[in-house]
Enzyme design. Structure first.
Site, mmCIF file in Angstrom:
data_model
loop_
_atom_site.group_PDB
_atom_site.id
_atom_site.type_symbol
_atom_site.label_atom_id
_atom_site.label_comp_id
_atom_site.label_asym_id
_atom_site.label_seq_id
_atom_site.Cartn_x
_atom_site.Cartn_y
_atom_site.Cartn_z
ATOM 1 N N GLY A 231 -5.844 8.042 7.104
ATOM 2 C CA GLY A 231 -6.701 9.149 6.679
ATOM 3 C C GLY A 231 -6.196 10.469 7.219
ATOM 4 O O GLY A 231 -5.076 10.565 7.724
ATOM 5 N N HIS B 271 5.656 19.770 -32.126
ATOM 6 C CA HIS B 271 5.223 21.003 -31.459
ATOM 7 C C HIS B 271 5.968 21.228 -30.152
ATOM 8 O O HIS B 271 5.454 21.866 -29.251
ATOM 9 C CB HIS B 271 3.706 20.962 -31.232
ATOM 10 C CG HIS B 271 2.955 20.799 -32.511
ATOM 11 N ND1 HIS B 271 2.751 21.831 -33.393
ATOM 12 C CD2 HIS B 271 2.411 19.698 -33.085
ATOM 13 C CE1 HIS B 271 2.097 21.388 -34.457
ATOM 14 N NE2 HIS B 271 1.882 20.098 -34.288
ATOM 15 N N ARG C 83 0.817 -1.215 0.000
ATOM 16 C CA ARG C 83 0.000 0.000 0.000
ATOM 17 C C ARG C 83 0.856 1.273 0.000
ATOM 18 O O ARG C 83 0.362 2.340 -0.312
ATOM 19 C CB ARG C 83 -0.919 0.007 1.226
ATOM 20 C CG ARG C 83 -1.924 -1.125 1.216
ATOM 21 C CD ARG C 83 -2.661 -1.194 2.522
ATOM 22 N NE ARG C 83 -3.548 -0.081 2.741
ATOM 23 C CZ ARG C 83 -4.780 0.022 2.263
ATOM 24 N NH1 ARG C 83 -5.277 -0.942 1.529
ATOM 25 N NH2 ARG C 83 -5.523 1.067 2.514
#
Ligand code: F6R
Length: 615
Positions: free
Chosen positions: A102, A511, A27
């Site tokens: 969190g 470009h 994770r």
């Protein structure tokens, strides 16, 4: 992002927690810690660095005995990664200990209030504020831990998955979630807590996934009581049987999860279309589409919301939906979409693509689209994930767990699902003739064996990787369906090897990027036979004229590009719209081998998280 593991039962907690933290390493994290209760004392150990460092430190510094414990891997948000900021965090009295995933957005004002009331803080984290808020509420109102957690969470703004333990009540752990995933494994008189089911899969196949705004009190030898945090109503625990097995989350003889997952693509793609792609019958079967067909047929447009690699899959979908099903598509970065006041109506269909099903920005974009009446369809890999639950309908990719942080099989299986949807809608709308439709189905069915063939170039790609591993920059070019593949190839290289890479539509080279081309610039060009072949060969000539080094991904048997390129990598021939499923394979292998040769941490690249649960 951040991982939570907990155990309460009869077994020794530490081995379960430490092995569980190792399973959650994918994770992404930068520090780790555990709290273990040995029957008398609460022992906490934490460290910056890896879970292996934590294991060593625990073994040297605290007793590892005990049947209750919590563990955490932290991906820094508030405060640098160091031993002090690592979780668990104590309350001021030393009675409560917490782990948290969190962000508590109003932590500064809460910290000020608590400081004014005499609380002291040793870390820079929002988590330490939260545990002291819980303690403050508990002491002030003389509440039990569960109630105190509930009252405190009602004062909090932000996202969390938490596990809290009180050393004076050592037979329970209180957990809660809002916006960050939390699963509970239900064993015999024992419970496991984790951010996903992988830490407890060998102990139990029964899991409860906590919903947003729910909390649970888990008691050893007893039960689990789930409540709504806001209104205190009791929730019946819904126990699901897990389909995942241990083999799927182990490396199975490969050096890295990423390589294993690259090699899993033939079977993952087959699993994705199994039961959906019925070639003999000439049918694409997808309940999520059938049940909502009017929404799709009456849609003014499809808006795809996603992040990272999933966004690239969305770009491939744009080509196929417009080309074959003739439905206008807009592809949006979820993080931009959610904040730019977009025009959304109830005639829009939003497709949200996410491997993890937990990406905070994608989740917020879905909520926004729903609030404007749009119909939201999810394409997720993780079953039961937040996005899968938040969408009106959806289709899982069935790729199996993806552990390597760099997404590989998630990308190709997302494209497979999206291709099936496009084909189905094209047929229903009469945009594709029946023979053409059948031909597409047949070709899609052949993709797994063609991916297998593409994988056979690994040794050749390894040799090319060795040649270019020391470059500082790299350009990736593709046109049409293979422009998103160029973006994805560049992303793979930069995220695991830390080499600067850019993906461009080949014609855009003139470009700007052409100014970068000299004898030191490798340019990876996707130049398969179908799809603007002549134009891309001209682009290759232009690179060659400027001494750029050309690595071309070509269709098997192509001799034309071979003349011009420094190296060619062949992939089998297929339909143009399916070509991304093949051309992406060599680019995955190229970035993998460059990263391995540079001795980088392939599965856990620095600063990256597998599941981005904060915005
Ligand atoms: C790149 C990668 C990320 C994810 C992104 C979205 O290899 O893995 O870019 O694609 O964070 O994640 P999901 O798909 O879980 O929403």
């Amino acid at each position: 992002m951040c991982g939570i593991v907990g155990y309460i039962g009869q077994k020794e907690a530490f081995p379960i927690i430490i092995e569980g933290l190792k399973r959650l390493e994918y994770r992404g994290y930068d520090s780790a810690g555990v709290a273990l209760f040995d029957g008398n004392n609460l022992n906490v150990c934490k460290t910056k660095g890896k879970v292996a460092d934590l294991e060593e430190k625990v073994n040297k510094s605290i007793p590892t005995h005990g049947n209750i414990g919590i563990g955490h891997t932290r991906w820094a948000t508030h405060g640098v990664p160091n031993d002090v900021n690592a979780h668990p965090h104590y309350s001021n009295s030393g009675d409560l200990v917490i782990i948290h995933n969190g962000i508590i957005e109003n932590y500064e004002s809460l910290r000020k209030e608590l400081t004014a009331r005499g609380y002291e803080f040793t870390s820079d984290t929002d988590t330490e504020v939260l545990v002291n808020l819980i303690e403050d509420v508990k002491l002030k109102e003389n509440l039990k831990l569960g109630k105190a957690v509930q009252v405190a969470l009602n004062q909090v703004i932000g996202a969390y998955a938490i596990a809290v333990f009180d050393k004076n009540k050592p037979d329970e752990i209180v957990i809660a979630r809002l916006g960050s995933p939390l699963a509970v494994g239900v064993g015999d008189n024992e419970f496991f807590i984790a951010s996903d089911a992988s830490p407890f899969i060998e102990y139990t196949k029964n899991a409860i996934y906590l919903e947003d705004e729910e909390m649970a009190i888990i008691r050893a030898n007893k039960d689990i009581k789930i409540r709504k945090i806001k209104d205190d109503s009791l929730v019946d625990p819904y126990v699901q049987e897990l389909q995942m097995n241990l083999e799927q989350i182990e490396k199975g003889g490969f050096d890295h999860f990423m390589l294993k997952e690259i090699y899993e693509q033939p079977s993952a793609i087959r699993d994705t279309y199994r039961g959906r792609l019925l070639v003999k019958e000439g049918i694409v079967k997808m309940a999520g589409i059938n049940d909502n067909i009017e929404r799709f047929l009456n849609a003014d447009r499809i808006i795809v919301v996603a992040c990272g690699t999933s966004w690239h899959a969305g770009l491939v979908a744009e080509y196929i939906f417009e080309d074959i099903a003739r439905i206008p598509v807009e592809v949006e970065y979820a993080s931009e979409f959610r904040y730019r006041n977009p025009v959304i109506t109830n005639k829009d269909v939003v497709i949200a693509i996410s491997q993890s099903g937990e990406t905070a920005d994608t989740l917020a974009a879905i909520k926004l689209a729903k609030s404007h009446g749009a119909f939201v369809f999810g394409v997720c890999n993780v079953v039961g994930s937040s996005i899968a639950r938040e969408t009106h309908a959806g289709a899982y990719t069935h790729a199996g767990p993806e552990i390597g942080v760099a997404s590989t099989k998630a990308f190709t299986t997302q494209i497979t699902v999206l291709t099936l949807i496009a084909l189905k809608l094209a047929k229903i709308k009469g945009e594709i003739s029946l023979p053409e439709f059948r031909h597409h189905l047949q070709e899609l069915e052949l993709i797994p064996e063609k991916v297998q063939k593409a994988l056979e170039s690994e040794d050749h790609i390894k040799m090319i990787a060795n040649k270019y591993k020391d470059v500082r920059n790299c350009l990736y070019l593709g046109r049409g369906y293979n422009f998103p593949v160029a973006l994805e190839g560049a992303l793979k290289l930069k995220e695991i090897s830390y080499i600067h890479a850019e993906g461009y539509p080949a014609a855009e080279m003139k470009h700007g990027p052409i100014a970068l081309i000299d004898e030191n610039m490798p340019v990876v060009v996707i130049a398969t036979k179908k799809g603007h072949y002549e134009k891309i060969v001209s682009n290759i000539e232009e690179i060659k004229a400027r001494q750029g080094k050309i690595i071309a991904v070509v269709t098997e048997g192509d001799t034309n590009v071979q003349r011009l390129a420094d190296y060619v990598i062949e992939v089998p021939e297929t339909l143009e719209c399916l070509s991304p499923l093949l051309t992406t394979i060599p680019l995955q292998l190229l970035s993998y081998h460059i990263a391995v040769l540079l001795d980088k941490n392939v599965d856990q690249p620095r600063n990256l998280a597998k599941s981005v649960t904060v915005e």
